[in-house]
Write a protein that holds these residues in place. Structure first.
Motif, PDB file in Angstrom:
ATOM      1  N   SER A 152      -6.185 -23.242  48.272  1.00  0.00           N
ATOM      2  CA  SER A 152      -4.737 -22.665  48.169  1.00  0.00           C
ATOM      3  C   SER A 152      -3.978 -23.403  46.983  1.00  0.00           C
ATOM      4  CB  SER A 152      -3.865 -23.510  49.646  1.00  0.00           C
ATOM      5  OG  SER A 152      -2.512 -23.292  49.409  1.00  0.00           O
ATOM      6  N   GLU A 153      -2.732 -22.304  46.563  1.00  0.00           N
ATOM      7  CA  GLU A 153      -1.889 -22.752  45.602  1.00  0.00           C
ATOM      8  C   GLU A 153      -1.115 -24.066  46.135  1.00  0.00           C
ATOM      9  OE1 GLU A 153       0.863 -19.868  43.792  1.00  0.00           O
ATOM     10  OE2 GLU A 153       2.191 -20.827  45.133  1.00  0.00           O
ATOM     11  N   GLU A 154      -0.824 -24.377  47.425  1.00  0.00           N
ATOM     12  CA  GLU A 154      -0.312 -25.487  48.096  1.00  0.00           C
ATOM     13  C   GLU A 154      -1.157 -26.667  48.126  1.00  0.00           C
ATOM     14  OE1 GLU A 154       2.753 -25.208  48.094  1.00  0.00           O
ATOM     15  OE2 GLU A 154       2.921 -22.974  47.552  1.00  0.00           O
ATOM     16  N   ARG A 194      13.959  -3.195  37.771  1.00  0.00           N
ATOM     17  CA  ARG A 194      13.606  -3.824  39.222  1.00  0.00           C
ATOM     18  C   ARG A 194      12.827  -5.096  39.192  1.00  0.00           C
ATOM     19  NH1 ARG A 194      13.535   0.378  43.225  1.00  0.00           N
ATOM     20  NH2 ARG A 194      15.112   1.765  42.624  1.00  0.00           N
ATOM     21  N   TYR A 195      13.633  -6.007  39.318  1.00  0.00           N
ATOM     22  CA  TYR A 195      13.263  -7.427  39.329  1.00  0.00           C
ATOM     23  C   TYR A 195      13.649  -8.139  40.278  1.00  0.00           C
ATOM     24  CZ  TYR A 195      11.524 -11.943  38.046  1.00  0.00           C
ATOM     25  OH  TYR A 195      10.845 -13.189  37.860  1.00  0.00           O
ATOM     26  N   GLY A 196      12.805  -8.347  41.320  1.00  0.00           N
ATOM     27  CA  GLY A 196      13.301  -9.232  42.702  1.00  0.00           C
ATOM     28  C   GLY A 196      12.907 -10.843  42.660  1.00  0.00           C
ATOM     29  N   LEU A 252       2.534 -18.332  50.486  1.00  0.00           N
ATOM     30  CA  LEU A 252       3.890 -17.703  50.263  1.00  0.00           C
ATOM     31  C   LEU A 252       4.343 -17.296  48.768  1.00  0.00           C
ATOM     32  CD1 LEU A 252       5.598 -16.873  52.700  1.00  0.00           C
ATOM     33  CD2 LEU A 252       6.552 -18.772  52.896  1.00  0.00           C
ATOM     34  N   ASP A 253       4.294 -16.422  48.489  1.00  0.00           N
ATOM     35  CA  ASP A 253       4.674 -15.964  47.010  1.00  0.00           C
ATOM     36  C   ASP A 253       6.157 -15.237  46.919  1.00  0.00           C
ATOM     37  OD1 ASP A 253       4.055 -15.214  44.142  1.00  0.00           O
ATOM     38  OD2 ASP A 253       4.894 -13.140  45.166  1.00  0.00           O
ATOM     39  N   GLY A 254       6.721 -16.133  46.016  1.00  0.00           N
ATOM     40  CA  GLY A 254       8.365 -16.110  46.009  1.00  0.00           C
ATOM     41  C   GLY A 254       9.223 -16.802  47.060  1.00  0.00           C
ATOM     42  N   SER A 255       8.732 -17.973  47.238  1.00  0.00           N
ATOM     43  CA  SER A 255       9.297 -18.724  48.263  1.00  0.00           C
ATOM     44  C   SER A 255      10.802 -19.170  48.195  1.00  0.00           C
ATOM     45  CB  SER A 255       8.284 -19.574  48.745  1.00  0.00           C
ATOM     46  OG  SER A 255       8.006 -20.492  47.776  1.00  0.00           O
ATOM     47  N   SER A 310       6.014  -8.115  34.087  1.00  0.00           N
ATOM     48  CA  SER A 310       5.765  -9.152  33.248  1.00  0.00           C
ATOM     49  C   SER A 310       6.114 -10.485  33.751  1.00  0.00           C
ATOM     50  CB  SER A 310       5.940  -8.990  31.747  1.00  0.00           C
ATOM     51  OG  SER A 310       5.405  -7.848  31.285  1.00  0.00           O
ATOM     52  N   TYR A 311       5.322 -11.552  33.548  1.00  0.00           N
ATOM     53  CA  TYR A 311       5.938 -12.969  33.306  1.00  0.00           C
ATOM     54  C   TYR A 311       5.089 -13.661  32.107  1.00  0.00           C
ATOM     55  CZ  TYR A 311       8.801 -16.683  35.123  1.00  0.00           C
ATOM     56  OH  TYR A 311       9.719 -17.714  34.919  1.00  0.00           O
ATOM     57  N   PRO A 312       6.169 -13.199  31.190  1.00  0.00           N
ATOM     58  CA  PRO A 312       5.395 -13.460  29.733  1.00  0.00           C
ATOM     59  C   PRO A 312       5.075 -14.990  29.302  1.00  0.00           C
ATOM     60  CG  PRO A 312       7.649 -13.052  29.584  1.00  0.00           C
ATOM     61  CD  PRO A 312       7.530 -12.815  31.105  1.00  0.00           C
ATOM     62  N   SER A 360       9.918 -12.026  43.552  1.00  0.00           N
ATOM     63  CA  SER A 360       8.576 -12.237  44.412  1.00  0.00           C
ATOM     64  C   SER A 360       7.570 -11.369  43.475  1.00  0.00           C
ATOM     65  CB  SER A 360       8.972 -11.953  45.719  1.00  0.00           C
ATOM     66  OG  SER A 360       7.642 -11.472  46.157  1.00  0.00           O
ATOM     67  N   MET A 361       6.584 -12.090  42.940  1.00  0.00           N
ATOM     68  CA  MET A 361       5.547 -11.274  42.195  1.00  0.00           C
ATOM     69  C   MET A 361       5.037 -10.074  43.180  1.00  0.00           C
ATOM     70  SD  MET A 361       2.147 -12.319  40.729  1.00  0.00           S
ATOM     71  CE  MET A 361       1.284 -11.730  39.319  1.00  0.00           C
ATOM     72  N   VAL A 362       5.058 -10.438  44.341  1.00  0.00           N
ATOM     73  CA  VAL A 362       4.318  -9.424  45.257  1.00  0.00           C
ATOM     74  C   VAL A 362       5.190  -8.322  45.191  1.00  0.00           C
ATOM     75  CG1 VAL A 362       3.763  -8.931  47.723  1.00  0.00           C
ATOM     76  CG2 VAL A 362       2.763 -11.056  46.671  1.00  0.00           C
TER      77      VAL A 362
HETATM   78  O1  LIG Z   1      12.126 -17.359  39.741  1.00  0.00           O
HETATM   79  P1  LIG Z   1      11.515 -16.786  38.458  1.00  0.00           P
HETATM   80  O2  LIG Z   1      11.559 -17.629  37.307  1.00  0.00           O
HETATM   81  O3  LIG Z   1      11.904 -15.332  38.227  1.00  0.00           O
HETATM   82  O4  LIG Z   1       9.933 -16.634  38.863  1.00  0.00           O
HETATM   83  C1  LIG Z   1       9.619 -15.854  39.645  1.00  0.00           C
HETATM   84  C2  LIG Z   1       7.989 -15.760  39.878  1.00  0.00           C
HETATM   85  O5  LIG Z   1       7.793 -17.018  40.408  1.00  0.00           O
HETATM   86  C3  LIG Z   1       7.179 -16.852  41.720  1.00  0.00           C
HETATM   87  O6  LIG Z   1       7.937 -16.791  42.806  1.00  0.00           O
HETATM   88  C4  LIG Z   1       6.106 -17.933  41.876  1.00  0.00           C
HETATM   89  O7  LIG Z   1       5.362 -17.814  43.036  1.00  0.00           O
HETATM   90  P2  LIG Z   1       5.607 -19.039  44.425  1.00  0.00           P
HETATM   91  O8  LIG Z   1       6.829 -18.581  44.978  1.00  0.00           O
HETATM   92  O9  LIG Z   1       4.344 -18.634  45.022  1.00  0.00           O
HETATM   93  O10 LIG Z   1       5.434 -20.300  43.529  1.00  0.00           O
HETATM   94  C5  LIG Z   1       6.584 -15.417  41.461  1.00  0.00           C
HETATM   95  O11 LIG Z   1       6.581 -14.781  42.895  1.00  0.00           O
HETATM   96  C6  LIG Z   1       7.889 -14.626  40.891  1.00  0.00           C
HETATM   97  O12 LIG Z   1       7.194 -13.567  39.949  1.00  0.00           O
END
Ligand SMILES: O=P(O)(O)OC[C@H]1O[C@](O)(COP(=O)(O)O)[C@@H](O)[C@@H]1O
Ligand SMILES: [Mg+2]
Ligand SMILES: [Mg+2]
Length: 281
Positions: free
Chosen positions: A67-69, A193-195, A88-91, A213-215, A197-199
């Motif tokens: 896990s990432e955690e 469109r940017y929220g 949990l992605d985008g927590s 992109s997350y460059p 959360s990668m998902v």
């Molecule tokens: O807050 P930022 O810099 O836009 O980063 C957003 C990115 O970081 C993340 O939240 C990282 O994931 P975690 O929440 O799993 O750490 C991605 O889901 C998202 O794409």
């Protein structure tokens, strides 16, 4: 055999998703620890991790849970497969009540491993409804999850051929001059469109067509997202849906990290936009 294992793994994920969702309201607070990437954990990150681990331990095909955690791999049985998870992605979106996800990768090798070792990948999106997208054998399916029920709503999800949206992470002053120039072109052609959360953001690209992109940024040349837990699985899904992935020069699936929590720049979307990006960088 692999098909059956993959379907057991994603049934376990689908079974667990309602419990993860139900646990969120009371867990929007700091847990008090940091994950191996040095980010502070919320109680929800840690709890979702434990729910998925406990449930995947019951799947015979799974030998290792990573896990990432968590700092290192956890042996959960005699199976040959490794499941890597971003529970949990985008927590950080939990505070503002925006979209969240869970990202799941199934590797047939111990980690660290190349993207070629993926045999399936998927994600759960906790939006207004809970959906699960799974890629396996070149086919991407989308299901709606309700308590104890999984209904397939798309059995061959593909990226729309006419892209309309984009979403880029990182602070603009921190972008490189090359990425900034590319972004300026894309901004003039498509809708933002940017929220956060990668998902959620990649799900929008799969729905409407476009690029996420997350460059690489000046302060973090490897970007923010982790190869094994976030970049590989989402690249596998987008490529299976007919799109492309890139770390700036090559498919993300060609990357083999030397360390499991390693990061990579991430670009995912329609072929044409990824090709243009690679020529700009
Ligand atoms: O807050 P930022 O810099 O836009 O980063 C957003 C990115 O970081 C993340 O939240 C990282 O994931 P975690 O929440 O799993 O750490 C991605 O889901 C998202 O794409
Ligand atoms: Mg994440
Ligand atoms: Mg996470």
């Amino acid at each position: 055999m692999a098909d059956q294992s993959v379907s057991q793994i994603f049934s376990a994920i689908a079974d667990t998703a309602p419990a993860v969702r139900a646990a969120l309201p009371g867990r929007r607070v700091e847990y008090g620890g940091e994950n191996p990437s040095g980010e502070s954990q919320l109680a929800a990150d840690v709890y979702a991790d434990s729910l998925f681990k406990d449930r995947l331990e019951q799947v015979d095909a799974v030998g290792t849970y990573f896990s990432e955690e968590e700092e290192s791999a956890v042996a959960v049985g005699d199976g040959s497969l490794t499941v890597a998870i971003d529970p949990l992605d985008g927590s950080s979106n939990l505070k503002s009540n925006n979209a969240l996800g869970t990202i799941v990768s199934v590797y047939d090798e111990p980690l660290p491993a190349s993207g070629d070792s993926l045999i399936a990948a998927g994600y759960v999106l906790y939006g207004p409804i809970t959906t699960m997208v799974v890629a396996h054998d070149g086919v991407v399916t989308e299901s709606v999850l309700t308590d104890g029920n999984q209904e397939v709503v798309k059995d061959d999800l593909t990226l729309p051929s006419e892209p309309t949206i984009y979403g880029f992470g990182g602070r603009i002053p921190d972008w490189t001059p090359e990425f900034t120039e590319y972004a300026r072109e894309i901004e003039s052609e498509f809708k933002l469109r940017y929220g956060g959360s990668m998902v959620g953001d990649v799900n929008q690209v799969l729905t409407y067509g476009g690029i996420f992109s997350y460059p690489a940024v000046k302060s973090a040349p490897d970007g923010k997202l982790r190869t094994q837990f976030e970049a590989h699985p989402m690249a596998y899904i987008v490529e299976a849906a007919g799109g492309k992935s890139s770390d700036g020069t090559q498919s993300i699936l060609d990357r083999t990290p030397t360390e499991v929590h390693e990061r990579t720049p991430v670009h995912l979307g329609n072929d044409e936009l990824i090709d243009r990006l690679e020529s700009s960088l």
